[in-house]
Design an enzyme around this catalytic site. Sequence first.
Site, PDB file in Angstrom:
ATOM      1  N   CYS A   1       0.818  -1.210   0.000  1.00 50.17           N
ATOM      2  CA  CYS A   1       0.000   0.000   0.000  1.00 50.17           C
ATOM      3  C   CYS A   1       0.857   1.267   0.000  1.00 50.17           C
ATOM      4  O   CYS A   1       1.436   1.600  -1.025  1.00 50.17           O
ATOM      5  CB  CYS A   1      -1.017  -0.033   1.138  1.00 50.17           C
ATOM      6  SG  CYS A   1      -2.383   1.136   0.885  1.00 50.17           S
TER       7      CYS A   1
ATOM      8  N   HIS B   1      -3.583  -5.333   0.589  1.00 47.25           N
ATOM      9  CA  HIS B   1      -3.136  -5.589   1.967  1.00 47.25           C
ATOM     10  C   HIS B   1      -3.100  -7.091   2.265  1.00 47.25           C
ATOM     11  O   HIS B   1      -4.013  -7.628   2.889  1.00 47.25           O
ATOM     12  CB  HIS B   1      -4.063  -4.892   2.961  1.00 47.25           C
ATOM     13  CG  HIS B   1      -3.857  -3.422   3.061  1.00 47.25           C
ATOM     14  ND1 HIS B   1      -3.025  -2.850   3.999  1.00 47.25           N
ATOM     15  CD2 HIS B   1      -4.352  -2.404   2.311  1.00 47.25           C
ATOM     16  CE1 HIS B   1      -3.028  -1.533   3.846  1.00 47.25           C
ATOM     17  NE2 HIS B   1      -3.824  -1.235   2.822  1.00 47.25           N
TER      18      HIS B   1
ATOM     19  N   GLU C   1      -1.449  -8.488   4.485  1.00 48.81           N
ATOM     20  CA  GLU C   1      -1.301  -8.702   5.936  1.00 48.81           C
ATOM     21  C   GLU C   1      -2.644  -8.739   6.660  1.00 48.81           C
ATOM     22  O   GLU C   1      -2.698  -9.079   7.848  1.00 48.81           O
ATOM     23  CB  GLU C   1      -0.409  -7.608   6.533  1.00 48.81           C
ATOM     24  CG  GLU C   1      -1.106  -6.350   6.996  1.00 48.81           C
ATOM     25  CD  GLU C   1      -1.722  -5.488   5.887  1.00 48.81           C
ATOM     26  OE1 GLU C   1      -2.532  -4.587   6.201  1.00 48.81           O
ATOM     27  OE2 GLU C   1      -1.393  -5.703   4.706  1.00 48.81           O
TER      28      GLU C   1
END
Length: 243
Positions: free
Chosen positions: A109, A217, A219
């Site tokens: 990001c 994203h 994660e």
Amino acid sequence: MRPVLGIIACNRIVGTEPAQAVMERYIRAAVTYADVAALIVPSLPDLMTAAEVAPRLDGILLTGSPSNVATARYGDDGGEGPFDEGRDEIALSMVDRMIDLKKPVFGICRGFQEINVALGGTLRRDTSASDELLRHHAPDGVSFDAMFDHRHPVALADGGMLASAYAKPALDVNSVHYQGIGKLADGLTIEARAPDGLVEAYSARPNGAPLLAVQWHPEWGTENDPDSQTYFHLLGKALRGEL
């Protein structure tokens, strides 16, 4: 011993005090699925330099953040904050120093945007306001979790690193960004595009340094998403010289 990954911190206010902060989900996902140890890299350019830190790390991960890269960094003006110019200074110089040392540079990001800017690219700031593009961020007012439920497909480039790793032509990814790639920096190879054509992932090997960054994203909810785990497996391979 496991390789040591540096993870960039942001300047935040916690209570009433300045703090160096990394959302724990980035650390947990990287340590678990890349199988590495991690150190947090403070964004305090008045106290330290990237040149002091880079030789002590095996790789760097530039994370997402609520802040935006300052527009002056890519030759523009205006733009909406919040900004974190301390992070800009450390992150962009870390990209340069790690490449000098032929060490891996990965981004998510904001980190994806930072690497592009560090290498001479630009950003556009209308990825959820342009009639030419998909809405790349959930509508205002939704819950935090619902922001990450906002998703779209990305097409993986034939013969690319991601297409090879995933062994399929497309992924379905979350989309939580108001900014994106304007001009892609010279030397970066497109790995994925959104249906509107916006670049969503790229790779490179400048000076032999493995570089891979994504706009989405991985994660977030990694423990339930094998595709997101794959991104961190690639990170672990890069830090071990296997990518």
